[in-house]
Design a protein around this motif. Structure first.
Motif, PDB file in Angstrom:
ATOM      1  N   UNK A 152       0.842  -1.200   0.000  1.00 51.24           N
ATOM      2  CA  UNK A 152       0.000   0.000   0.000  1.00 51.24           C
ATOM      3  C   UNK A 152       0.876   1.249   0.000  1.00 51.24           C
ATOM      4  N   UNK A 153       0.442   2.250  -0.759  1.00 52.63           N
ATOM      5  CA  UNK A 153       1.114   3.553  -0.799  1.00 52.63           C
ATOM      6  C   UNK A 153       0.095   4.648  -0.506  1.00 52.63           C
ATOM      7  N   UNK A 154       0.477   5.613   0.311  1.00 55.75           N
ATOM      8  CA  UNK A 154      -0.306   6.835   0.500  1.00 55.75           C
ATOM      9  C   UNK A 154       0.559   7.997   0.068  1.00 55.75           C
ATOM     10  N   UNK A 155       0.032   8.843  -0.788  1.00 60.82           N
ATOM     11  CA  UNK A 155       0.753  10.026  -1.259  1.00 60.82           C
ATOM     12  C   UNK A 155       0.524  11.144  -0.254  1.00 60.82           C
ATOM     13  N   UNK A 196       4.498   4.102   3.148  1.00 57.77           N
ATOM     14  CA  UNK A 196       4.693   2.816   2.490  1.00 57.77           C
ATOM     15  C   UNK A 196       4.397   1.701   3.485  1.00 57.77           C
ATOM     16  N   UNK A 197       3.572   0.726   3.058  1.00 60.37           N
ATOM     17  CA  UNK A 197       3.318  -0.455   3.883  1.00 60.37           C
ATOM     18  C   UNK A 197       3.861  -1.670   3.150  1.00 60.37           C
ATOM     19  N   UNK A 198       4.582  -2.500   3.903  1.00 66.74           N
ATOM     20  CA  UNK A 198       5.188  -3.708   3.345  1.00 66.74           C
ATOM     21  C   UNK A 198       4.395  -4.943   3.759  1.00 66.74           C
ATOM     22  N   UNK A 199       4.597  -6.034   3.022  1.00 67.49           N
ATOM     23  CA  UNK A 199       3.852  -7.261   3.282  1.00 67.49           C
ATOM     24  C   UNK A 199       4.268  -7.966   4.566  1.00 67.49           C
ATOM     25  N   UNK A 200       5.297  -7.487   5.258  1.00 66.33           N
ATOM     26  CA  UNK A 200       5.674  -8.080   6.545  1.00 66.33           C
ATOM     27  C   UNK A 200       5.008  -7.351   7.713  1.00 66.33           C
ATOM     28  N   UNK A 201       4.139  -6.367   7.401  1.00 67.86           N
ATOM     29  CA  UNK A 201       3.429  -5.649   8.453  1.00 67.86           C
ATOM     30  C   UNK A 201       4.110  -4.373   8.908  1.00 67.86           C
TER      31      UNK A 201
END
Length: 93
Positions: free
Chosen positions: A11-14, A22-27
């Motif tokens: 996931x990205x939020x501008x 930035x959100x990564x798949x490891x939490x």
């Protein structure tokens, strides 16, 4: 034995300017300012210096990517954000 998980951005939020949450798949997640990154030499980076163009970022197979084909390796980004102390853990939903 569990195979190691490939690092991906989920996931990205501008946030304006050259900042992205930035959100990564490891939490893990955090905010990174890419202003220094896009100031580096390189023809693919030149368009990203314009904030409106930078905001056109999208995810392609877990990598932040721009319309000109420039992308950022999620593994590199996570390492840089960890080194800078920008990462936190997301509470389980």
């Amino acid at each position: 034995m569990q195979a190691s998980m490939l690092t991906k951005v989920t996931h990205l939020d501008k946030l304006g300017g050259h900042r992205l949450r930035v959100r990564f798949n490891d939490g893990s997640e955090g905010v990174h300012d890419f202003a220094g990154d896009v100031a580096a030499p390189g023809s693919l980076l030149m368009p990203l210096r314009d904030e409106a163009y930078f905001a056109r970022v999208f995810l392609d197979f877990g990598a932040p990517t721009w319309p000109n084909g420039f992308d950022i390796a999620p593994e590199w980004l996570r390492r840089e954000m960890e080194r800078a102390g920008e990462l936190t853990r997301v509470a389980a939903e």
